[in-house]
Design a protein around this motif. Structure first.
Motif, PDB file in Angstrom:
ATOM      1  N   ASP A  19      30.720  39.639  51.158  1.00  0.00           N
ATOM      2  CA  ASP A  19      30.354  40.286  52.413  1.00  0.00           C
ATOM      3  C   ASP A  19      29.752  41.653  52.080  1.00  0.00           C
ATOM      4  O   ASP A  19      29.636  42.029  50.907  1.00  0.00           O
ATOM      5  CB  ASP A  19      31.549  40.389  53.368  1.00  0.00           C
ATOM      6  CG  ASP A  19      32.694  41.247  52.831  1.00  0.00           C
ATOM      7  OD1 ASP A  19      32.463  42.096  51.934  1.00  0.00           O
ATOM      8  OD2 ASP A  19      33.822  41.080  53.310  1.00  0.00           O
ATOM      9  N   TYR A  35      23.336  47.654  54.209  1.00  0.00           N
ATOM     10  CA  TYR A  35      22.940  47.038  55.478  1.00  0.00           C
ATOM     11  C   TYR A  35      21.456  47.306  55.749  1.00  0.00           C
ATOM     12  O   TYR A  35      20.700  46.415  56.135  1.00  0.00           O
ATOM     13  CB  TYR A  35      23.803  47.579  56.614  1.00  0.00           C
ATOM     14  CG  TYR A  35      23.483  46.929  57.941  1.00  0.00           C
ATOM     15  CD1 TYR A  35      24.073  45.722  58.301  1.00  0.00           C
ATOM     16  CD2 TYR A  35      22.587  47.509  58.824  1.00  0.00           C
ATOM     17  CE1 TYR A  35      23.771  45.104  59.505  1.00  0.00           C
ATOM     18  CE2 TYR A  35      22.278  46.904  60.035  1.00  0.00           C
ATOM     19  CZ  TYR A  35      22.869  45.706  60.365  1.00  0.00           C
ATOM     20  OH  TYR A  35      22.563  45.103  61.551  1.00  0.00           O
ATOM     21  N   SER A  39      18.522  44.490  55.923  1.00  0.00           N
ATOM     22  CA  SER A  39      17.705  44.384  57.136  1.00  0.00           C
ATOM     23  C   SER A  39      16.216  44.485  56.818  1.00  0.00           C
ATOM     24  O   SER A  39      15.389  43.870  57.490  1.00  0.00           O
ATOM     25  CB  SER A  39      18.077  45.481  58.128  1.00  0.00           C
ATOM     26  OG  SER A  39      19.422  45.361  58.518  1.00  0.00           O
ATOM     27  N   LYS A  47      22.015  35.748  56.363  1.00  0.00           N
ATOM     28  CA  LYS A  47      22.991  35.902  57.449  1.00  0.00           C
ATOM     29  C   LYS A  47      23.738  34.599  57.639  1.00  0.00           C
ATOM     30  O   LYS A  47      23.153  33.524  57.645  1.00  0.00           O
ATOM     31  CB  LYS A  47      22.295  36.300  58.746  1.00  0.00           C
ATOM     32  CG  LYS A  47      22.044  37.785  58.840  1.00  0.00           C
ATOM     33  CD  LYS A  47      21.799  38.201  60.264  1.00  0.00           C
ATOM     34  CE  LYS A  47      21.951  39.703  60.378  1.00  0.00           C
ATOM     35  NZ  LYS A  47      21.794  40.156  61.747  1.00  0.00           N
ATOM     36  N   ASN A  50      26.272  36.133  62.391  1.00  0.00           N
ATOM     37  CA  ASN A  50      25.626  37.437  62.580  1.00  0.00           C
ATOM     38  C   ASN A  50      26.031  38.438  61.491  1.00  0.00           C
ATOM     39  O   ASN A  50      25.845  39.627  61.642  1.00  0.00           O
ATOM     40  CB  ASN A  50      25.952  38.008  63.969  1.00  0.00           C
ATOM     41  CG  ASN A  50      27.427  38.305  64.133  1.00  0.00           C
ATOM     42  OD1 ASN A  50      28.254  37.895  63.319  1.00  0.00           O
ATOM     43  ND2 ASN A  50      27.773  39.023  65.187  1.00  0.00           N
ATOM     44  N   ARG A  51      26.561  37.925  60.389  1.00  0.00           N
ATOM     45  CA  ARG A  51      27.025  38.804  59.311  1.00  0.00           C
ATOM     46  C   ARG A  51      26.229  38.563  58.037  1.00  0.00           C
ATOM     47  O   ARG A  51      25.937  37.431  57.671  1.00  0.00           O
ATOM     48  CB  ARG A  51      28.500  38.572  59.032  1.00  0.00           C
ATOM     49  CG  ARG A  51      29.353  38.814  60.263  1.00  0.00           C
ATOM     50  CD  ARG A  51      30.803  38.962  59.879  1.00  0.00           C
ATOM     51  NE  ARG A  51      31.628  39.024  61.069  1.00  0.00           N
ATOM     52  CZ  ARG A  51      32.003  40.152  61.643  1.00  0.00           C
ATOM     53  NH1 ARG A  51      31.635  41.294  61.154  1.00  0.00           N
ATOM     54  NH2 ARG A  51      32.772  40.126  62.711  1.00  0.00           N
ATOM     55  N   TRP A  52      25.895  39.678  57.354  1.00  0.00           N
ATOM     56  CA  TRP A  52      25.163  39.589  56.097  1.00  0.00           C
ATOM     57  C   TRP A  52      26.076  39.082  54.987  1.00  0.00           C
ATOM     58  O   TRP A  52      27.244  39.456  54.910  1.00  0.00           O
ATOM     59  CB  TRP A  52      24.608  40.956  55.705  1.00  0.00           C
ATOM     60  CG  TRP A  52      23.439  41.376  56.515  1.00  0.00           C
ATOM     61  CD1 TRP A  52      23.421  42.335  57.482  1.00  0.00           C
ATOM     62  CD2 TRP A  52      22.112  40.852  56.450  1.00  0.00           C
ATOM     63  NE1 TRP A  52      22.155  42.441  58.011  1.00  0.00           N
ATOM     64  CE2 TRP A  52      21.332  41.543  57.389  1.00  0.00           C
ATOM     65  CE3 TRP A  52      21.502  39.860  55.679  1.00  0.00           C
ATOM     66  CZ2 TRP A  52      19.982  41.272  57.592  1.00  0.00           C
ATOM     67  CZ3 TRP A  52      20.156  39.581  55.874  1.00  0.00           C
ATOM     68  CH2 TRP A  52      19.417  40.286  56.823  1.00  0.00           C
TER      69      TRP A  52
END
Length: 90
Positions: A19, A35, A39, A47, A50-52
């Motif tokens: 994560d 982050y 992006s 992803k 909705n989480r990287w």
């Protein structure tokens, strides 16, 4: 058996898929910076919902490429024959 389980808790596990917190620790940068990089597609990430998420092997490959690019950009060493003589200071 109990002792072995205890010692495993002291060693952080490095997983293949990390994560943002784990990956930022691995890379030595802040989660906010990572982050932003994810992006902007600067680092390899994907992803999940909705989480990287970050694959350790892809980050290692990316770091190798970044390192190779920096090495290629470095100035080549100047040989003693091509150096300009330095004027003596009086």
């Amino acid at each position: 058996m109990r002792q072995a389980a205890k010692s495993n808790l002291l060693v952080p596990e490095i997983r293949e898929v990390m994560d943002i917190r784990q990956a930022s620790d691995y890379l030595g940068i802040s989660p906010d910076t990572l982050y932003k990089y994810a992006s902007e597609a600067f680092v390899p990430a994907f992803k999940l919902g909705n989480r990287w998420r970050f694959k350790r092997s892809r980050l290692d490959e990316w770091m190798d490429r970044q390192s190779d690019q920096m090495t290629a950009m470095a100035e080549p060493e100047v040989s003693a024959k091509t150096r300009k003589p330095v004027k003596a200071a009086y």
